[in-house]
Design an enzyme around this catalytic site. Structure first.
Site, mmCIF file in Angstrom:
data_model
loop_
_atom_site.group_PDB
_atom_site.id
_atom_site.type_symbol
_atom_site.label_atom_id
_atom_site.label_comp_id
_atom_site.label_asym_id
_atom_site.label_seq_id
_atom_site.Cartn_x
_atom_site.Cartn_y
_atom_site.Cartn_z
ATOM 1 N N HIS A 107 3.765 -7.188 9.567
ATOM 2 C CA HIS A 107 4.356 -6.132 8.739
ATOM 3 C C HIS A 107 3.282 -5.304 8.051
ATOM 4 O O HIS A 107 3.352 -4.074 8.019
ATOM 5 C CB HIS A 107 5.284 -6.754 7.685
ATOM 6 C CG HIS A 107 6.307 -7.674 8.267
ATOM 7 N ND1 HIS A 107 6.821 -8.743 7.578
ATOM 8 C CD2 HIS A 107 6.898 -7.690 9.472
ATOM 9 C CE1 HIS A 107 7.689 -9.377 8.342
ATOM 10 N NE2 HIS A 107 7.752 -8.762 9.487
ATOM 11 N N ARG A 158 12.105 2.984 13.361
ATOM 12 C CA ARG A 158 12.384 1.557 13.170
ATOM 13 C C ARG A 158 13.284 1.378 11.949
ATOM 14 O O ARG A 158 12.811 1.368 10.819
ATOM 15 C CB ARG A 158 11.074 0.795 12.961
ATOM 16 C CG ARG A 158 10.103 0.837 14.132
ATOM 17 C CD ARG A 158 8.870 0.014 13.786
ATOM 18 N NE ARG A 158 7.939 -0.134 14.890
ATOM 19 C CZ ARG A 158 6.866 0.627 15.082
ATOM 20 N NH1 ARG A 158 6.595 1.605 14.205
ATOM 21 N NH2 ARG A 158 6.070 0.420 16.104
ATOM 22 N N ARG A 184 16.200 3.293 16.572
ATOM 23 C CA ARG A 184 16.359 1.956 17.142
ATOM 24 C C ARG A 184 17.179 1.121 16.174
ATOM 25 O O ARG A 184 16.859 1.065 14.979
ATOM 26 C CB ARG A 184 14.992 1.305 17.369
ATOM 27 C CG ARG A 184 15.096 -0.087 18.012
ATOM 28 C CD ARG A 184 13.730 -0.691 18.263
ATOM 29 N NE ARG A 184 13.050 -1.069 17.029
ATOM 30 C CZ ARG A 184 11.807 -1.533 16.985
ATOM 31 N NH1 ARG A 184 11.104 -1.648 18.095
ATOM 32 N NH2 ARG A 184 11.257 -1.865 15.836
ATOM 33 N N GLU A 213 12.120 -4.277 27.140
ATOM 34 C CA GLU A 213 11.132 -5.175 26.532
ATOM 35 C C GLU A 213 11.182 -6.570 27.139
ATOM 36 O O GLU A 213 10.214 -7.318 27.028
ATOM 37 C CB GLU A 213 11.379 -5.287 25.026
ATOM 38 C CG GLU A 213 11.317 -3.977 24.280
ATOM 39 C CD GLU A 213 11.777 -4.127 22.843
ATOM 40 O OE1 GLU A 213 10.916 -4.249 21.968
ATOM 41 O OE2 GLU A 213 12.998 -4.131 22.614
ATOM 42 N N ASN A 219 4.728 -3.492 23.556
ATOM 43 C CA ASN A 219 4.259 -4.618 22.726
ATOM 44 C C ASN A 219 4.955 -5.911 23.141
ATOM 45 O O ASN A 219 4.308 -6.920 23.445
ATOM 46 C CB ASN A 219 4.530 -4.356 21.243
ATOM 47 C CG ASN A 219 3.811 -3.133 20.722
ATOM 48 O OD1 ASN A 219 3.020 -2.522 21.430
ATOM 49 N ND2 ASN A 219 4.090 -2.762 19.486
ATOM 50 N N ASP A 220 6.288 -5.894 23.137
ATOM 51 C CA ASP A 220 7.036 -7.104 23.476
ATOM 52 C C ASP A 220 7.046 -7.368 24.972
ATOM 53 O O ASP A 220 6.950 -8.524 25.406
ATOM 54 C CB ASP A 220 8.477 -7.001 22.960
ATOM 55 C CG ASP A 220 8.599 -7.418 21.500
ATOM 56 O OD1 ASP A 220 7.846 -8.310 21.080
ATOM 57 O OD2 ASP A 220 9.432 -6.850 20.782
ATOM 58 N N ARG A 239 1.871 -12.024 20.552
ATOM 59 C CA ARG A 239 0.922 -10.998 20.116
ATOM 60 C C ARG A 239 0.582 -11.110 18.632
ATOM 61 O O ARG A 239 -0.388 -10.509 18.171
ATOM 62 C CB ARG A 239 1.481 -9.594 20.407
ATOM 63 C CG ARG A 239 2.784 -9.281 19.697
ATOM 64 C CD ARG A 239 3.435 -8.030 20.288
ATOM 65 N NE ARG A 239 4.773 -7.810 19.759
ATOM 66 C CZ ARG A 239 5.046 -7.068 18.707
ATOM 67 N NH1 ARG A 239 4.064 -6.460 18.069
ATOM 68 N NH2 ARG A 239 6.279 -6.916 18.281
ATOM 69 N N CYS A 292 7.142 3.807 23.903
ATOM 70 C CA CYS A 292 7.041 3.887 22.437
ATOM 71 C C CYS A 292 6.237 2.737 21.847
ATOM 72 O O CYS A 292 6.244 2.528 20.644
ATOM 73 C CB CYS A 292 8.427 3.944 21.800
ATOM 74 S SG CYS A 292 9.429 2.487 22.121
#
Length: 753
Positions: free
Chosen positions: A367, A474, A510, A609, A632-633, A643, A680
């Site tokens: 975060h 997000r 999202r 993802e 990322n995922d 990650r 993204c």
């Protein structure tokens, strides 16, 4: 100390020490008066203070009972003698016959031959020993627990008064290592790019010296009890799923509760207050002792318990301070230093004063890292031992380019970093100049460059970056920084504001992506063995349709009369998308029946993802209006490497043949089905990786705000046809990474990276 203190507890002694310090006169006279006062009050025949020199040696600075000529003459090497052992262990040593101990070091100049009983306590600051306080008696006896407790309290006060310059003058302090003072470089990991020079501010604020000694011990004991009660109530409310502070997982909260009830911890706090300390000083003393004790442990479990205890102590300090850490008086060039931070913690600090962030733990996907990138401030994490190697107010450099922190840098290092900062400023000016220039490659291919967002502060940078819209908003950040579930109106207001700021530019929302490492304490969730593979994102939304429908209702209301683009995260099966789309249709029908204005157009998409979709795109794509690749995922699941876990996050390179082939296949199937597709993930914001995405056929990228300018500059310099030929030839490579080959290709094509 042979007969114990002359009064109950060290309160009277602390008062006498304070009077001695305030008496004026040369520093040595005040030190001598302090040791005489301690020896007299403790019925000790010897009292000595040793302080650590910058060489690491412990020097005798004052004594009552030993040969006065040994003062400033006797020096012990690190770890030498019983005094050195106290400093090495960072904990008290009590012996009835010191000369018989194997660590005893005989120094004839001190004249300590007749003394057998020995009690030494470290002068601790931030878990580091800056000196040692010793009392000795001729009679062979062992000091009891109360006497050990008393000397620790006195040692804490001495440590703070020495460090603050209250006991010694600046001249005497110059060569005394009350805090780390030499230039240091610590290698960590880059969480957010950028460079910053500023002064360190500890998130866990140290207790000011003037708040050490209690004027009214009874009142302080009452404050401590009230603070402990409030702390336990806060933890209980979080465990029960009620309103509370956002952040830690259920398991950590259970550990907090266990420690909060721990008799030893509570008793240590109470005894410290009864000894004459304020409630804050008592917490700080116990925190220092635990830190010194656990920091030497190699066992990861034991070190994690240290973190739990520290977090608990820090929470208690915030309760005692009224829980307002963001309202401190901060320097204009604040570099915030912490073990780790939640998103709400970071947002409490004034943006105009925050220049950088240094963390002992965390990950680029944490975060704090995400928020730092949104705020466009450099962030470096995984800086082991950082807080024990600096003091509040130290000059530091946060190097988000190399992933390093420079503590108390030399002038030549400052000059070098300032030159780099000027170069970055020039590059930013170039990006601003390109803000309104369409992103078109040298061979005429138009690319859409969008920005990722999630915080209100992101909206302020939309115009500055020249982004053509928001490719990923997000929505979970609003939930993560709130102490309770955001109500319908609060969600609607945020989404409407985003659309208002964007104007004619597209925004893709999202839906709530929580679970895994994103825990909302006000949502009751079952504990999972592997939360990253558990009930997160769309799974949670489908299991709790009321939560997802409330969000969809807010989105529909905010977008009344305008275009609305919504995508569902972590879709793993076609049925999941059908179920989520059905909830959206149900909310549209609900709004229609009540005569509410619907969006002018509604586009519903899915995030790719989960690797399972790679073999089912032919069934999914016809159902969607668009898709977006969350690299990322997708990549962490492809490689089964978390990650956010620094032990495995570097086990794969996003520029590897398997990931590039997967991206190529997604783009090909989207092109064949005429499904709009974008990327993204973090990849889209890095010029080198973005070049590869373009070569694979992607022409819609959504990057972090700080990546929009660099990526646009790269696009304008790119011969896409040549890049496509070069990248295509790398897809069949057998190596784990083709990064070196891609970098060579970029140099050959003179791509601006």
């Amino acid at each position: 100390m042979g007969g114990g203190l002359t009064t109950r507890g060290p309160r009277n002694l602390l008062r006498q020490i304070r009077e001695a310090m305030a008496g004026g006169g040369p520093a040595q006279e005040r030190l001598d008066k302090v040791v005489r006062t301690i020896a007299s009050s403790m019925v000790a025949e010897v009292c000595s203070i040793y302080l650590r020199r910058s060489t690491g040696e412990l020097e005798l600075f004052a004594t009552e009972g030993l040969n006065p000529e040994a003062v400033h003459t006797t020096r012990l090497r690190p770890g030498e003698g019983l005094v050195g052992e106290v400093a090495r262990l960072n904990e008290p040593i009590s012996l009835s016959d010191a000369p018989s101990h194997p660590s005893f070091s005989y120094r004839p100049e001190t004249g300590e031959d007749p003394y057998h009983a020995f009690l030494g306590a470290p002068l601790l600051r931030g878990g580091r020993s800056i000196g040692v306080l010793v009392v000795q008696n001729q009679a062979a006896r062992r000091y009891d627990e109360d006497e050990v407790e008393d000397i620790q309290t006195i040692a804490m006060v001495l440590a703070e008064t020495v460090a603050s310059g209250e006991l010694l003058g600046l001249d005497e302090l110059r060569d005394v290592e009350v805090a780390p003072h030499r230039p240091e470089r610590i290698k960590g990991q880059r969480f957010a790019e950028g460079l910053a020079i500023g002064h360190a501010v500890l998130h866990e604020a140290p207790v000011a010296p003037e708040r050490l000694l209690a004027d009214d011990p009874v009142a302080e004991e009452g404050r401590l009890k009230l603070g402990l009660t409030a702390l336990k109530a806060n933890i209980d409310s979080m465990l029960e799923g009620g309103q509370g502070l956002a952040g830690p997982s259920y398991e950590v909260l259970e550990t907090y509760r266990m420690f909060a009830e721990d008799r030893g911890w509570n008793r240590s706090l109470e005894e410290a207050v009864r000894g004459g300390l304020t409630a804050e000083a008592a917490v700080d003393r116990v925190r220092n002792e635990h830190r010194a004790r656990f920091a030497k442990a190699r066992d990861p479990y034991i070190r994690e318990r240290l973190h739990d205890l520290e977090d608990l102590a820090n929470r208690l300090l915030r309760v005692l301070a009224g829980d307002q850490p963001g309202q401190r008086d901060l320097p204009d060039d604040t570099i915030l230093v912490a073990r780790n931070l939640g998103p709400a913690d970071l947002l409490e600090y004034p943006r105009d004063k925050l220049r950088g962030l240094l963390l002992e733990e965390g990950s680029a996907a944490s975060h704090a890292g995400i928020v730092a990138r949104a705020l466009q401030i450099p962030c470096v994490g995984r800086l082991a031992g950082l807080r024990d190697r600096l003091s509040e107010g130290d000059l530091v450099i946060a190097d988000g380019e190399s992933g390093e922190a420079f503590l108390r840098p030399r002038p030549e290092m400052l000059d070098a970093v300032q030159a780099r900062m000027q170069l970055r400023a020039q590059r930013r000016a170039e990006f601003v100049a390109l803000r309104d220039t369409p992103a078109v490659t040298r061979d005429g291919v138009r690319v859409t460059v969008l920005a990722n967002a999630g915080l209100v502060v992101d909206l302020d940078t939309l115009d500055e970056t020249g982004a053509e819209g928001i490719g990923l908003f997000r929505t979970e950040f609003q939930f993560m920084v709130s102490e309770e579930l955001p109500r319908l109106q609060a969600q609607t207001d945020l989404y409407r504001r985003v659309l208002d700021v964007a104007g004619d530019r597209p925004v893709t929302f999202r839906t709530l992506d929580v679970g895994g490492d994103k825990v909302l304490p006000y949502l009751e969730v079952e504990r999972e063995e592997n939360p990253a593979l558990g009930r997160r994102a769309i799974r949670l939304g489908l299991d709790r349709p009321g939560l997802l429908r409330l969000q969809l209702r807010a989105l529909l209301s905010a977008a009344a009369g305008r275009e609305l683009r919504v995508m569902f995260p972590m879709i793993a099966t076609v049925d999941e998308f059908r179920a989520a789309r059905a909830l959206m249709d149900a909310e549209c029908e609900w709004a229609e029946r009540r005569g509410k204005t619907l969006p002018e157009s509604l586009r519903v998409g899915a995030m790719i993802e989960a690797p399972s979709l790679l073999w089912h795109l032919d069934a999914l794509l016809p159902l969607t209006d668009f898709v977006s690749v969350g690299t990322n995922d997708l990549f962490q699941y492809m490689y089964a490497a978390d990650r956010t876990n620094p032990l495995v996050s570097d086990r794969y390179d996003p520029l590897s043949p398997p990931t590039l082939r997967a991206l190529q296949d997604i783009q090909r199937q989207c092109a064949e089905s005429e499904t709009p597709v974008s990327v993204c993930g973090e990849l889209a914001g890095r010029p080198l990786e973005a070049m590869v995405l373009l070569a694979l056929g992607y022409t819609r990228l959504s990057a972090p705000a700080g990546g929009v300018g660099p990526v646009k500059r790269m696009i304008l310099s790119l011969d896409l046809a040549a890049a496509r030929r070069g990248v295509t030839g790398l897809l069949g490579a057998s190596s784990a990474s083709v990064r070196n080959e891609v970098e060579a290709l970029a140099r050959k094509l003179n791509v601006a990276l």
